[in-house]
Design a protein around this motif. Structure first.
Motif, PDB file in Angstrom:
ATOM      1  N   SER A 192       0.799  -1.046   0.209  1.00 30.61           N
ATOM      2  CA  SER A 192       0.141  -0.001  -0.014  1.00 30.61           C
ATOM      3  C   SER A 192       1.129   1.254  -0.289  1.00 30.61           C
ATOM      4  CB  SER A 192      -0.972   0.146   1.427  1.00 30.61           C
ATOM      5  OG  SER A 192      -1.540  -1.212   1.335  1.00 30.61           O
ATOM      6  N   PRO A 193       0.604   2.193  -0.941  1.00 31.18           N
ATOM      7  CA  PRO A 193       1.401   3.461  -1.063  1.00 31.18           C
ATOM      8  C   PRO A 193       1.422   4.178   0.138  1.00 31.18           C
ATOM      9  CG  PRO A 193      -0.013   3.377  -2.992  1.00 31.18           C
ATOM     10  CD  PRO A 193      -0.235   2.049  -1.894  1.00 31.18           C
ATOM     11  N   VAL A 194       2.151   4.923   0.462  1.00 29.60           N
ATOM     12  CA  VAL A 194       2.024   6.229   1.607  1.00 29.60           C
ATOM     13  C   VAL A 194       2.282   7.557   0.994  1.00 29.60           C
ATOM     14  CG1 VAL A 194       2.761   4.549   3.487  1.00 29.60           C
ATOM     15  CG2 VAL A 194       4.485   5.816   2.256  1.00 29.60           C
ATOM     16  N   ASP A 195       2.392   8.382   2.013  1.00 30.78           N
ATOM     17  CA  ASP A 195       2.645   9.893   1.380  1.00 30.78           C
ATOM     18  C   ASP A 195       3.967   9.864   1.026  1.00 30.78           C
ATOM     19  OD1 ASP A 195       2.784  12.465   1.100  1.00 30.78           O
ATOM     20  OD2 ASP A 195       1.989  13.113   2.864  1.00 30.78           O
ATOM     21  N   ALA A 196       4.398  10.112  -0.259  1.00 29.97           N
ATOM     22  CA  ALA A 196       5.997  10.298  -0.727  1.00 29.97           C
ATOM     23  C   ALA A 196       6.635  11.504   0.043  1.00 29.97           C
ATOM     24  CB  ALA A 196       5.907  10.062  -2.072  1.00 29.97           C
ATOM     25  N   THR A 197       5.715  12.524   0.104  1.00 36.56           N
ATOM     26  CA  THR A 197       6.639  13.804   0.625  1.00 36.56           C
ATOM     27  C   THR A 197       6.911  13.771   1.966  1.00 36.56           C
ATOM     28  OG1 THR A 197       4.792  14.855  -1.071  1.00 36.56           O
ATOM     29  CG2 THR A 197       6.066  16.244   0.700  1.00 36.56           C
ATOM     30  N   LYS A 198       5.953  13.139   2.747  1.00 35.67           N
ATOM     31  CA  LYS A 198       6.477  12.874   4.230  1.00 35.67           C
ATOM     32  C   LYS A 198       7.567  11.981   4.106  1.00 35.67           C
ATOM     33  CE  LYS A 198       4.632  11.660   8.760  1.00 35.67           C
ATOM     34  NZ  LYS A 198       3.753  10.755   9.385  1.00 35.67           N
ATOM     35  N   TYR A 199       7.539  10.972   3.339  1.00 34.74           N
ATOM     36  CA  TYR A 199       8.584  10.081   3.733  1.00 34.74           C
ATOM     37  C   TYR A 199       9.972  10.305   3.191  1.00 34.74           C
ATOM     38  CZ  TYR A 199      10.856   5.280   2.730  1.00 34.74           C
ATOM     39  OH  TYR A 199      11.927   4.457   2.685  1.00 34.74           O
ATOM     40  N   ARG A 200       9.843  11.191   2.252  1.00 32.19           N
ATOM     41  CA  ARG A 200      11.483  12.033   1.811  1.00 32.19           C
ATOM     42  C   ARG A 200      11.473  12.757   2.677  1.00 32.19           C
ATOM     43  NH1 ARG A 200       8.486  12.816  -3.991  1.00 32.19           N
ATOM     44  NH2 ARG A 200       8.650  10.729  -4.763  1.00 32.19           N
ATOM     45  N   SER A 201      10.639  13.453   3.535  1.00 33.45           N
ATOM     46  CA  SER A 201      10.940  14.387   4.364  1.00 33.45           C
ATOM     47  C   SER A 201      11.673  13.712   5.593  1.00 33.45           C
ATOM     48  CB  SER A 201       9.720  15.359   4.905  1.00 33.45           C
ATOM     49  OG  SER A 201       9.915  16.115   6.118  1.00 33.45           O
ATOM     50  N   MET A 202      11.121  12.784   5.988  1.00 35.84           N
ATOM     51  CA  MET A 202      11.710  12.001   7.237  1.00 35.84           C
ATOM     52  C   MET A 202      13.094  11.349   6.868  1.00 35.84           C
ATOM     53  SD  MET A 202       8.342   9.719   8.250  1.00 35.84           S
ATOM     54  CE  MET A 202       8.690   9.257   9.995  1.00 35.84           C
ATOM     55  N   ILE A 203      13.463  10.914   5.613  1.00 30.33           N
ATOM     56  CA  ILE A 203      14.663  10.509   5.303  1.00 30.33           C
ATOM     57  C   ILE A 203      15.580  11.589   5.166  1.00 30.33           C
ATOM     58  CG2 ILE A 203      16.033   9.716   3.062  1.00 30.33           C
ATOM     59  CD1 ILE A 203      14.567   7.195   4.300  1.00 30.33           C
ATOM     60  N   GLY A 204      15.058  12.800   4.571  1.00 27.37           N
ATOM     61  CA  GLY A 204      16.052  14.139   4.603  1.00 27.37           C
ATOM     62  C   GLY A 204      16.411  14.313   6.233  1.00 27.37           C
TER      63      GLY A 204
END
Length: 298
Positions: free
Chosen positions: A62-74
């Motif tokens: 199931s896909p998740v919010d990519a923007t939030k995911y990238r923000s967490m990785i950053g």
């Protein structure tokens, strides 16, 4: 330029200088990002990554919010400048920023849960230790489940002080463990040579720099000046290590996997092994009170 006294804070890094040594950490930043992503009350875990199954693209997840995911990785990437213990887990999760799924998000949240229990951990540089340049190189053969590429891990020390580290998926697909280790050795060699050049500016001159590797085959390839038919397919840019071994700039030593400090940057590890390596890399957990006591000590 202005003289602002002894450095205590720099771009999010907290620097505590005491008569016994220097402690660098980012505890304020850790608390900040835990709060930002609603993880300040989560249950802590012992390691940033589970051993059981390696991450993959998870096409049917199931896909998740990519923007939030990238923000967490950053946010985590910025933390790796003082936290080598989360480098491998963060870099692995960063490979799936294009289409993150719940499985990937769960792994990222695990890193935050690990941080929750290790807020005050940082790098401890003792005052009395040498300044010899050494390197450790390791590889996890075909570690990526999607491309079957290997992961290189490297750690460089000045005396007992960890000053440089990396965890990176290799560009080429290695056909054997020896080849993966050899490519990792070359990457570590390049970093050591760059550091050697930098240190020359400060009046330090190094030759016969030891690099420790846990693959006798990779060392044999590096020390053999003849291009063997079995190594011709390896990209030419990885073969420069042979020249430096011949010239005596670097020396390769075999080290048992138990004492391979770069192991931390290539794969998920059990709690005991993980904690042992974190300790050996010179990381400590020092609370503000302990830092105060250190500052007052003689």
């Amino acid at each position: 330029m202005s003289m602002m006294g002894e450095m205590t804070f720099f771009l999010g890094l907290q620097v505590n200088q005491s008569p016994r040594g220097i402690f660098i950490n980012q505890s304020n930043y850790v608390l900040e990002i835990l709060k930002k992503y609603g993880m300040e009350a989560c249950d802590p875990v012992g390691t940033p990554m589970e051993i059981k199954d390696k991450l993959d693209l998870d096409q049917n997840g199931s896909p998740v919010d990519a923007t939030k995911y990238r923000s967490m990785i950053g946010a985590l990437m910025y933390l790796t400048s003082s936290r080598p213990d989360i480098v491998h887990a963060t870099c692995l999760c960063a490979r799936y920023q294009a289409k993150p799924t719940e499985k990937h998000l769960k792994e990222v949240k695990r890193i935050f849960r690990y941080l929750r229990g290790t807020v005050n951990t940082g790098l401890w540089y003792t005052k009395d230790s040498g300044i010899e340049l050494t390197g450790f190189s390791d590889a996890d053969y075909a570690g990526c489940k999607d491309t079957f590429k290997s992961t290189s891990g490297g750690a460089q020390f000045l005396g007992e002080k960890l000053v440089s580290w990396s965890s990176k998926k290799q560009d080429c697909t290695a056909l054997s463990t020896a080849e993966a280790e050899y490519v990792s050795l070359s990457v570590c060699c390049a970093q050591v040579l760059w550091m050697r050049t930098q240190l020359t500016d400060y009046g330090f001159h190094f030759n016969k720099i030891p690099i420790y590797c846990d693959s006798k085959s990779a060392i044999a390839i590096s020390c053999n000046p003849v291009q063997h038919s079995r190594t011709k397919h390896i990209a030419v840019r990885y073969h420069f290590i042979k020249e430096h071994v011949e010239m005596g700039t670097i020396e390769l030593y075999f080290v048992k996997t138990d004492y391979q400090l770069a192991d931390l940057f290539t794969k998920a590890l059990p709690v005991d092994r993980f904690n042992y390596l974190v300790r050996r890399l010179g990381m400590r957990s020092l609370s503000p009170k302990e830092l105060e006591r250190l500052a007052k000590s003689q």
